[in-house]
Design an enzyme around this catalytic site. Structure first.
Site, short mmCIF file in Angstrom:
data_model
loop_
_atom_site.label_atom_id
_atom_site.label_comp_id
_atom_site.label_asym_id
_atom_site.label_seq_id
_atom_site.Cartn_x
_atom_site.Cartn_y
_atom_site.Cartn_z
N LEU A 121 61.19 46.65 3.64
CA LEU A 121 61.27 45.64 4.69
C LEU A 121 62.61 45.76 5.37
CD1 LEU A 121 59.90 42.52 2.73
CD2 LEU A 121 58.64 43.94 4.37
N ASP A 122 62.63 45.57 6.69
CA ASP A 122 63.90 45.54 7.40
C ASP A 122 64.81 44.48 6.80
OD1 ASP A 122 62.90 47.45 9.13
OD2 ASP A 122 62.35 46.01 10.69
N GLU A 123 66.10 44.69 6.92
CA GLU A 123 67.06 43.76 6.32
C GLU A 123 66.82 42.32 6.77
OE1 GLU A 123 71.93 43.22 6.12
OE2 GLU A 123 71.04 45.22 6.30
#
Length: 269
Positions: A121-123
């Protein structure tokens, strides 16, 4: 590990075509005589009847992530895998061996031995992250993900009132030549497919549920911005409405368990 044959088959077929293990790992198991039936070694090429129970002794393997002093909520766990709720503004994994502030570092505090994320998942995206607890589960889940057998659903709040109730965005995504971290819809990009459905509207925003067929970097963010409805707070992709972070959460995972063959659905309320 205990693995029950669903149909009549061979050990070789189970390892290569059901669990999707690489040649090197299969060879390692063979050399270690790691697969048995009723505590007896049997030929890997002899067909065994359905419901035969294999015992697979998994060679000791340790992940390189350092354990963190932080923890993350665990939404599902068994001996083979777990699903955690990754907080927003936390990276999925470290970029160097000394980093200890990521989700995988937090997972290693709990697991201590082996853990590897199946997707990322993106940050700035919070929510459900699927993690394997041994190399066999990892190989099988990697194959399932690559073959669109892991359903990942997200909820986003976007700017504006979307007119279309539901639809599919099938636009290829590539790197933005003018920005190091941005992605853009580009003819030369990788195939990317996102399905969406409106679940609520306000005067200025729309809440949508999204399901991925592919997992390109920033895929949902790029596709929604392409429609003219960037995610609230996602200033990297043109959002005007401000927030502490952008409004995107991974809210549901559905997959067939690679060892038990049961369908697992984990939902974040």
């Amino acid at each position: 590990m205990i693995y029950t044959l669903q149909t009549a088959t061979t050990i070789e077929n189970v390892l290569r075509n059901e669990l999707h293990l690489g040649k090197k790992y299969v060879h390692q198991l063979r050399m270690a005589k790691a697969v048995s039936v009723d505590d007896q070694l049997v030929s890997w090429t002899v067909q065994l009847p359905a419901r035969t129970i294999l015992t697979i002794d998994i060679p000791e393997t340790k992940s390189n992530y350092l354990p963190a002093s932080i923890s993350v909520p665990i939404m599902y766990e068994d001996e083979h895998l777990l699903v955690v709720d990754k907080p927003k503004n936390m990276a999925t994994h470290p970029n160097n061996s000394s980093e200890t502030s990521t989700c995988m570092n937090a997972v290693m505090r709990h697991v201590t031995h082996y853990a590897e994320h199946v997707h990322r998942l993106d940050e700035g995206t919070g929510g459900l992250l699927l993690i394997a607890k041994n190399p066999i589960a990892k190989a099988a889940l990697d194959y399932a993900l690559a073959n669109n057998e892991v359903t990942r659903s997200y909820t986003a709040v976007v700017e504006g009132r979307m007119v279309q109730q539901q639809g599919t965005i099938a636009k290829p995504i590539g790197k933005d030549r003018h920005h190091n971290t941005r992605r853009v819809v580009a003819k030369s990009g990788q195939v990317a497919v996102t399905h969406f459905k409106v679940i609520a509207r306000t005067a200025k925003t729309t809440t949508v549920k999204l399901t991925l067929e592919t997992g390109r970097t920033h895929q949902i963010r790029v596709h929604l911005a392409y429609l003219g409805h960037p995610i609230v707070g996602d200033t990297l992709y043109g959002a005007k409405l401000q927030g502490t972070t952008y409004a995107l959460e991974a809210t549901e995972l559905t997959f067939t368990h690679p060892i038990t063959h049961k369908v697992i659905t984990v939902t974040k309320k």
